[in-house]
Design a protein around this motif. Structure first.
Motif, mmCIF file in Angstrom:
data_model
loop_
_atom_site.group_PDB
_atom_site.id
_atom_site.type_symbol
_atom_site.label_atom_id
_atom_site.label_comp_id
_atom_site.label_asym_id
_atom_site.label_seq_id
_atom_site.Cartn_x
_atom_site.Cartn_y
_atom_site.Cartn_z
ATOM 1 N N ALA A 1 0.858 -1.181 0.000
ATOM 2 C CA ALA A 1 0.000 0.000 0.000
ATOM 3 C C ALA A 1 0.893 1.228 0.000
ATOM 4 O O ALA A 1 1.833 1.341 0.783
ATOM 5 N N LYS A 2 0.597 2.120 -0.906
ATOM 6 C CA LYS A 2 1.434 3.313 -1.053
ATOM 7 C C LYS A 2 1.086 4.323 0.028
ATOM 8 O O LYS A 2 -0.074 4.666 0.228
ATOM 9 N N VAL A 3 2.108 4.772 0.693
ATOM 10 C CA VAL A 3 1.950 5.839 1.670
ATOM 11 C C VAL A 3 1.838 7.132 0.883
ATOM 12 O O VAL A 3 2.436 7.282 -0.174
ATOM 13 N N SER A 4 1.074 8.074 1.369
ATOM 14 C CA SER A 4 0.894 9.321 0.630
ATOM 15 C C SER A 4 2.238 9.954 0.303
ATOM 16 O O SER A 4 3.198 9.835 1.050
ATOM 17 N N ASP A 5 2.272 10.599 -0.847
ATOM 18 C CA ASP A 5 3.499 11.249 -1.289
ATOM 19 C C ASP A 5 3.916 12.307 -0.283
ATOM 20 O O ASP A 5 3.072 12.974 0.320
ATOM 21 N N PRO A 6 5.212 12.484 -0.110
ATOM 22 C CA PRO A 6 5.661 13.530 0.801
ATOM 23 C C PRO A 6 5.198 14.902 0.317
ATOM 24 O O PRO A 6 5.073 15.143 -0.880
ATOM 25 N N GLU A 7 4.925 15.745 1.244
ATOM 26 C CA GLU A 7 4.444 17.078 0.924
ATOM 27 C C GLU A 7 5.572 17.884 0.273
ATOM 28 O O GLU A 7 6.686 17.902 0.762
ATOM 29 N N ASN A 8 5.253 18.546 -0.851
ATOM 30 C CA ASN A 8 6.267 19.369 -1.505
ATOM 31 C C ASN A 8 6.099 20.830 -1.059
ATOM 32 O O ASN A 8 5.218 21.159 -0.271
ATOM 33 N N ASP A 9 6.952 21.705 -1.550
ATOM 34 C CA ASP A 9 6.933 23.112 -1.116
ATOM 35 C C ASP A 9 5.610 23.802 -1.428
ATOM 36 O O ASP A 9 5.112 24.616 -0.639
ATOM 37 N N VAL A 10 5.015 23.507 -2.574
ATOM 38 C CA VAL A 10 3.738 24.134 -2.933
ATOM 39 C C VAL A 10 2.644 23.677 -1.970
ATOM 40 O O VAL A 10 1.840 24.487 -1.499
ATOM 41 N N ASP A 11 2.624 22.383 -1.659
ATOM 42 C CA ASP A 11 1.631 21.878 -0.709
ATOM 43 C C ASP A 11 1.779 22.568 0.649
ATOM 44 O O ASP A 11 0.785 22.942 1.276
ATOM 45 N N LYS A 12 3.012 22.724 1.110
ATOM 46 C CA LYS A 12 3.248 23.394 2.400
ATOM 47 C C LYS A 12 2.765 24.836 2.345
ATOM 48 O O LYS A 12 2.124 25.327 3.282
ATOM 49 N N TRP A 13 3.079 25.534 1.263
ATOM 50 C CA TRP A 13 2.662 26.938 1.144
ATOM 51 C C TRP A 13 1.140 27.036 1.154
ATOM 52 O O TRP A 13 0.573 27.865 1.844
ATOM 53 N N MET A 14 0.485 26.167 0.371
ATOM 54 C CA MET A 14 -0.976 26.220 0.301
ATOM 55 C C MET A 14 -1.607 25.901 1.648
ATOM 56 O O MET A 14 -2.589 26.521 2.045
ATOM 57 N N ARG A 15 -1.042 24.956 2.372
ATOM 58 C CA ARG A 15 -1.579 24.614 3.686
ATOM 59 C C ARG A 15 -1.477 25.813 4.625
ATOM 60 O O ARG A 15 -2.387 26.079 5.409
ATOM 61 N N ASN A 16 -0.399 26.563 4.534
ATOM 62 C CA ASN A 16 -0.186 27.700 5.440
ATOM 63 C C ASN A 16 -0.840 28.995 4.980
ATOM 64 O O ASN A 16 -1.088 29.887 5.791
ATOM 65 N N HIS A 17 -1.140 29.131 3.668
ATOM 66 C CA HIS A 17 -1.645 30.407 3.152
ATOM 67 C C HIS A 17 -3.025 30.328 2.515
ATOM 68 O O HIS A 17 -3.574 31.360 2.162
ATOM 69 N N ALA A 18 -3.555 29.159 2.359
ATOM 70 C CA ALA A 18 -4.880 29.047 1.713
ATOM 71 C C ALA A 18 -5.950 29.613 2.626
ATOM 72 O O ALA A 18 -5.884 29.475 3.851
ATOM 73 N N ARG A 19 -6.919 30.249 2.025
ATOM 74 C CA ARG A 19 -8.032 30.787 2.805
ATOM 75 C C ARG A 19 -8.965 29.653 3.170
ATOM 76 O O ARG A 19 -9.254 28.777 2.362
ATOM 77 N N SER A 20 -9.449 29.675 4.392
ATOM 78 C CA SER A 20 -10.412 28.667 4.767
ATOM 79 C C SER A 20 -11.796 29.126 4.332
ATOM 80 O O SER A 20 -12.135 30.287 4.377
ATOM 81 N N SER A 21 -12.592 28.200 3.870
ATOM 82 C CA SER A 21 -13.926 28.519 3.331
ATOM 83 C C SER A 21 -14.931 28.702 4.432
ATOM 84 O O SER A 21 -14.984 28.089 5.393
#
Length: 68
Positions: A48-68
């Motif tokens: 079973a594949k473990v989720s791909d490691p988070e890349n820089d874009v994913d980290k940025w979006m997690r920290n800067h994305a607006r919550s709905s």
């Protein structure tokens, strides 16, 4: 040939080891091997594949994305 419960099967442990080694060499991480004792068919199933490691874009979006 290996005997299971008195019935000869058409594969050897070395055949299974060779199939797993080939899968790893091809880039797969084997999770299990399925063997049909009647035919000797060996199927290597990927782990079973473990989720791909988070890349820089994913980290940025997690920290800067607006919550709905």
């Amino acid at each position: 040939m290996i005997k299971m419960a008195g019935t000869p099967v058409s594969f050897k442990i070395a055949d299974v080891a060779r199939a797993i080694k080939g899968a790893r060499k091809g880039g797969m991480e084997p999770g299990r091997a399925e063997i049909d004792p009647a035919t000797g068919k060996i199927v290597i199933v990927a782990a079973a594949k473990v989720s791909d490691p988070e890349n820089d874009v994913d980290k940025w979006m997690r920290n800067h994305a607006r919550s709905s």
